[in-house]
Design a protein around this motif. Structure first.
Motif, PDB file in Angstrom:
ATOM      1  N   LEU A 273       0.828  -1.211   0.000  1.00  0.00           N
ATOM      2  CA  LEU A 273       0.000   0.000   0.000  1.00  0.00           C
ATOM      3  C   LEU A 273       0.861   1.258   0.000  1.00  0.00           C
ATOM      4  CD1 LEU A 273      -2.736  -0.955   2.639  1.00  0.00           C
ATOM      5  CD2 LEU A 273      -3.116  -0.558   0.206  1.00  0.00           C
ATOM      6  N   LEU A 274       1.864   1.274   0.886  1.00  0.00           N
ATOM      7  CA  LEU A 274       2.693   2.463   1.025  1.00  0.00           C
ATOM      8  C   LEU A 274       3.540   2.727  -0.203  1.00  0.00           C
ATOM      9  CD1 LEU A 274       3.729   1.888   4.726  1.00  0.00           C
ATOM     10  CD2 LEU A 274       2.567   3.923   3.895  1.00  0.00           C
ATOM     11  N   ALA A 275       3.969   1.650  -0.856  1.00  0.00           N
ATOM     12  CA  ALA A 275       4.896   1.793  -1.987  1.00  0.00           C
ATOM     13  C   ALA A 275       4.183   1.997  -3.316  1.00  0.00           C
ATOM     14  CB  ALA A 275       5.799   0.562  -2.070  1.00  0.00           C
ATOM     15  N   ALA A 276       2.833   1.947  -3.328  1.00  0.00           N
ATOM     16  CA  ALA A 276       2.094   1.984  -4.587  1.00  0.00           C
ATOM     17  C   ALA A 276       2.347   3.266  -5.373  1.00  0.00           C
ATOM     18  CB  ALA A 276       0.601   1.823  -4.321  1.00  0.00           C
ATOM     19  N   GLY A 277       2.417   4.406  -4.669  1.00  0.00           N
ATOM     20  CA  GLY A 277       2.770   5.665  -5.324  1.00  0.00           C
ATOM     21  C   GLY A 277       1.649   6.341  -6.077  1.00  0.00           C
ATOM     22  N   THR A 278       0.419   5.821  -6.007  1.00  0.00           N
ATOM     23  CA  THR A 278      -0.710   6.464  -6.692  1.00  0.00           C
ATOM     24  C   THR A 278      -1.783   6.824  -5.675  1.00  0.00           C
ATOM     25  OG1 THR A 278      -1.681   4.273  -7.121  1.00  0.00           O
ATOM     26  CG2 THR A 278      -0.327   5.238  -8.860  1.00  0.00           C
ATOM     27  N   GLU A 279      -2.410   7.985  -5.897  1.00  0.00           N
ATOM     28  CA  GLU A 279      -3.458   8.423  -4.979  1.00  0.00           C
ATOM     29  C   GLU A 279      -4.716   7.581  -5.151  1.00  0.00           C
ATOM     30  OE1 GLU A 279      -4.256  12.608  -5.121  1.00  0.00           O
ATOM     31  OE2 GLU A 279      -2.119  13.077  -5.361  1.00  0.00           O
ATOM     32  N   ARG A 280      -5.422   7.386  -4.047  1.00  0.00           N
ATOM     33  CA  ARG A 280      -6.700   6.686  -4.088  1.00  0.00           C
ATOM     34  C   ARG A 280      -7.808   7.669  -4.481  1.00  0.00           C
ATOM     35  NH1 ARG A 280      -2.277   4.135  -2.501  1.00  0.00           N
ATOM     36  NH2 ARG A 280      -2.655   2.053  -1.658  1.00  0.00           N
ATOM     37  N   GLN A 281      -8.971   7.101  -4.802  1.00  0.00           N
ATOM     38  CA  GLN A 281     -10.129   7.958  -5.021  1.00  0.00           C
ATOM     39  C   GLN A 281     -10.463   8.671  -3.726  1.00  0.00           C
ATOM     40  OE1 GLN A 281     -13.239   5.377  -6.522  1.00  0.00           O
ATOM     41  NE2 GLN A 281     -12.894   6.124  -8.610  1.00  0.00           N
ATOM     42  N   ASN A 282     -10.970   9.889  -3.858  1.00  0.00           N
ATOM     43  CA  ASN A 282     -11.307  10.656  -2.663  1.00  0.00           C
ATOM     44  C   ASN A 282     -12.365   9.917  -1.844  1.00  0.00           C
ATOM     45  OD1 ASN A 282     -11.197  12.936  -0.928  1.00  0.00           O
ATOM     46  ND2 ASN A 282     -13.172  13.575  -1.753  1.00  0.00           N
ATOM     47  N   THR A 283     -12.030   9.634  -0.587  1.00  0.00           N
ATOM     48  CA  THR A 283     -12.942   8.926   0.303  1.00  0.00           C
ATOM     49  C   THR A 283     -13.489   9.914   1.320  1.00  0.00           C
ATOM     50  OG1 THR A 283     -11.629   6.914   0.064  1.00  0.00           O
ATOM     51  CG2 THR A 283     -13.186   6.987   1.897  1.00  0.00           C
ATOM     52  N   GLU A 284     -14.794  10.047   1.369  1.00  0.00           N
ATOM     53  CA  GLU A 284     -15.398  10.945   2.356  1.00  0.00           C
ATOM     54  C   GLU A 284     -15.593  10.191   3.652  1.00  0.00           C
ATOM     55  OE1 GLU A 284     -18.489  13.525   1.575  1.00  0.00           O
ATOM     56  OE2 GLU A 284     -17.696  14.229  -0.339  1.00  0.00           O
ATOM     57  N   LEU A 285     -15.011  10.702   4.709  1.00  0.00           N
ATOM     58  CA  LEU A 285     -15.157  10.071   6.010  1.00  0.00           C
ATOM     59  C   LEU A 285     -16.509  10.442   6.598  1.00  0.00           C
ATOM     60  CD1 LEU A 285     -11.590  10.764   7.433  1.00  0.00           C
ATOM     61  CD2 LEU A 285     -12.432   8.633   6.469  1.00  0.00           C
ATOM     62  N   PRO A 286     -17.170   9.500   7.267  1.00  0.00           N
ATOM     63  CA  PRO A 286     -18.494   9.790   7.822  1.00  0.00           C
ATOM     64  C   PRO A 286     -18.431  10.842   8.920  1.00  0.00           C
ATOM     65  CG  PRO A 286     -17.675   7.663   8.609  1.00  0.00           C
ATOM     66  CD  PRO A 286     -16.733   8.129   7.549  1.00  0.00           C
ATOM     67  N   VAL A 287     -19.472  11.675   8.970  1.00  0.00           N
ATOM     68  CA  VAL A 287     -19.582  12.658  10.048  1.00  0.00           C
ATOM     69  C   VAL A 287     -19.969  11.917  11.325  1.00  0.00           C
ATOM     70  CG1 VAL A 287     -20.799  14.698  10.868  1.00  0.00           C
ATOM     71  CG2 VAL A 287     -20.276  14.443   8.438  1.00  0.00           C
ATOM     72  N   PRO A 288     -19.203  12.094  12.409  1.00  0.00           N
ATOM     73  CA  PRO A 288     -19.515  11.342  13.627  1.00  0.00           C
ATOM     74  C   PRO A 288     -20.881  11.716  14.194  1.00  0.00           C
ATOM     75  CG  PRO A 288     -17.841  13.019  14.062  1.00  0.00           C
ATOM     76  CD  PRO A 288     -18.037  12.975  12.585  1.00  0.00           C
ATOM     77  N   THR A 289     -21.593  10.710  14.683  1.00  0.00           N
ATOM     78  CA  THR A 289     -22.902  10.969  15.295  1.00  0.00           C
ATOM     79  C   THR A 289     -22.754  11.546  16.693  1.00  0.00           C
ATOM     80  OG1 THR A 289     -22.954   8.677  16.099  1.00  0.00           O
ATOM     81  CG2 THR A 289     -24.002   9.120  13.984  1.00  0.00           C
ATOM     82  N   GLU A 290     -21.613  11.264  17.326  1.00  0.00           N
ATOM     83  CA  GLU A 290     -21.367  11.769  18.679  1.00  0.00           C
ATOM     84  C   GLU A 290     -20.258  12.808  18.625  1.00  0.00           C
ATOM     85  OE1 GLU A 290     -19.596  10.248  22.999  1.00  0.00           O
ATOM     86  OE2 GLU A 290     -20.111   8.789  21.455  1.00  0.00           O
ATOM     87  N   VAL A 291     -20.554  14.026  19.036  1.00  0.00           N
ATOM     88  CA  VAL A 291     -19.554  15.099  19.079  1.00  0.00           C
ATOM     89  C   VAL A 291     -19.111  15.291  20.524  1.00  0.00           C
ATOM     90  CG1 VAL A 291     -19.115  17.539  18.702  1.00  0.00           C
ATOM     91  CG2 VAL A 291     -20.478  16.253  17.040  1.00  0.00           C
TER      92      VAL A 291
END
Length: 561
Positions: A273-291
């Motif tokens: 994974l670290l050595a792949a050298g290519t960016e992944r598709q933009n991943t949207e992280l979920p908004v936490p339900t608990e703040v």
């Protein structure tokens, strides 16, 4: 045919390592043992000091090129960084920087053999590592800063962050590179998180060969002095491409956002994974339900008048605002109970946090590059520590923290005033990553504000003392204490604010902090400060808080030629 090793760097002492690398007859030591300048803090704790404090500085030539070797003695206090050893390291880099600015090209070589901060001088180590990091970031513009990690100990703790900042890293298979040592992870997170005695796994995670396969270092060599010399020269001659890993923000951030931890990632998978050298598709992280309404979040909301965060990572809050008419970017690290990285759910600086800080600081640099006045940057500090976890070490937490340091230091050098507001805990690598690169440090005089390198429980175990013994030692050595009043005695704070409710601030408290921030901002502008030298020139620092640090730098200057 079996190759016979003729000259081992791994098996040598720090002083031998330094002299072995440089051309014969060209080298001499600066601030050596006959200067008898050891730590002034160890005898107070019934610990025998060493006259070079475990830090060897040797100036000479390598293949005819002017060079200076900074070599850490791992056999003295585990290569830990205290006041004198840290000042020798930082002061040498600062002197090299001055020479390079004058046109005298001198190549720095750092040989790491260190567990990080020396716990018996805790906060002196934090200050020194911040100054070392600042010097490396600025020095890289003039010459490549080469780091070597030969073994036996490796490079851990805050010193791994300085290694991550180097222009190029050279390791052997015997070397190890990681933020948290295996023993510390087991102590903080439990044996199910990481068995520190599982040596085959440890080497697959953080050993030299593993780091090379993951693309996190530049050269892997067999342990022979000549091999190290050739590797160093290949960097200097431009044969090795300098990767500038701490600037590869989009790549690493996309990688860590795309990871799933339902099952433990195996070392060989992580290396791919670290050595792949290519960016992944933009991943949207979920908004936490608990703040979680942490201290840092409360102050962030106050200073930004409740503006929503523009950050793509919920645990790093970022907003632009105006304070008394001055444009500012406010950044805070806060808990996220639903983070995919389960060891970074309580406000720790982990993989996502380090790279996200780097992203939004770098964004401010880019957006303001042509502006007459650069945006004020305000790190709000309430961080319990860096994340202690298997995946964090496997995937290179040290580099995420290095990237945050790099961004803050680069912003400061570009003319962005950085005023750090310490409103809660400021612990270890988290504080180094988020706050310690500020031009000015402001703290609340509140019992919830603490500065240190490790939890008391872990510090007691590693130093083989009881918590009571640690507290007793802190009475003689303020750098060992956790409270902010003791930290103030070291001379690094610009202001310590009384009468402010840190945990539940109101508008009156907000005004006190904002006024202090603006005062610090004008002080930076008045002195045109772009480095961290004010921490050595304050009255508290000069009158004892950093007396040894100042003296070391004077002696380096006197002995340089």
């Amino acid at each position: 045919m079996v190759k016979v090793m003729t000259n081992s760097l791994v098996e040598s002492f720090a002083r031998e390592r330094a002299f072995q690398l440089l051309d014969q007859g060209s080298a001499y030591e600066i601030l050596g043992p006959f200067d008898r300048f050891g730590s002034p803090h160890l005898e107070k704790q019934n610990i025998v000091p060493q006259f070079d404090d475990g830090m060897i500085i040797v100036k000479g030539k390598l293949n005819g090129n002017d060079a200076v070797v900074i070599s850490i003695e791992g056999k003295f206090q585990g290569g830990g960084i205290g006041e004198v050893s840290g000042a020798k390291f930082a002061g040498t880099l600062e002197k090299v920087l001055k020479e390079c600015k004058k046109g005298n090209r001198i190549y720095p070589i750092i040989i790491y053999d260190t567990g990080g901060v020396r716990l018996q001088e805790a906060n002196y180590g934090l200050l020194s590592i911040a100054e070392i990091s600042a010097a490396i970031v600025e020095l890289r513009k003039y010459v490549p800063v080469v780091g070597i990690i030969p073994g036996k100990i490796g490079s851990f703790g805050g010193m791994s962050l300085t290694a991550g900042l180097c222009s190029a890293l050279i390791m052997t298979r015997e070397g190890r590179l990681g933020m948290n040592g295996p023993e510390v992870i087991q102590q903080e997170a439990g044996i199910r998180e990481l068995d520190s005695k599982n040596n085959p796994l440890i080497w697959k995670m953080i050993g030299g060969a593993a780091r090379k396969e993951a693309g996190l270092i530049d050269i892997l060599v067999e342990d022979d002095v000549q091999n190290f010399k050739e590797a160093i020269l290949s960097v200097w001659n431009g044969e090795i491409e300098l990767k500038n890993r701490t600037k590869q923000i989009d790549y690493y951030l996309s990688l860590y956002k795309s990871c799933t931890l339902e099952e433990r990632i195996l070392p060989e998978v992580a290396r791919e994974l670290l050595a792949a050298g290519t960016e992944r598709q933009n991943t949207e992280l979920p908004v936490p339900t608990e703040v979680v309404q942490s201290t840092g979040r409360k102050w962030f909301d106050l200073l930004t008048d409740g503006k929503p965060s523009i950050s793509e990572v919920p645990s790093v809050l970022v907003a632009d605002t105006a304070i008394n008419g001055i444009k500012a970017r406010v950044i805070a690290v806060v808990p996220n109970p639903e983070s995919i990285y389960y060891r970074a759910r309580k406000g720790e600086v982990g993989l996502l946090e380090g790279w996200t800080i780097a992203k939004y600081v770098q964004q401010a640099i880019d957006e303001d590059c042509d502006a007459a006045e650069k945006r004020l940057i305000i790190p709000i500090v309430d961080v319990p520590s860096q994340a202690f976890g298997y995946h964090e070490e496997l995937l290179g937490l040290y580099l995420a923290c290095s990237a945050a340091i790099d961004a803050y230091a680069t912003a400061r050098l570009a003319g962005h005033p950085i005023v750090t507001a310490i409103v809660g805990n400021a612990i270890s690598g988290a504080f180094l990553s988020h706050g310690m690169q500020g031009n000015r440090l402001i703290a609340l005089n509140d019992d919830g504000v603490n500065v240190h390198v490790m939890s008391k429980k872990s510090a007691a175990i590693i130093t083989m003392r009881s918590i009571e013994e640690l507290d007793e030692a802190a009475k003689e050595v303020p750098a060992m204490a956790y409270d902010i009043q003791s930290f103030q005695k070291l001379g690094a704070l610009y202001q310590l604010l009384d009468g402010v409710n840190g945990k539940n601030p109101n508008d009156d408290d907000k005004k006190v902090l904002m006024d202090a921030i603006i005062d610090a901002y004008h002080d930076i502008q008045k002195h045109n400060d772009r480095d961290l030298s004010c921490r050595l020139t304050s009255e508290i620092a000069k009158n004892g808080g950093r007396a040894a640090s100042i003296k070391v730098r004077e002696m380096i200057e006197a002995q340089w030629n």
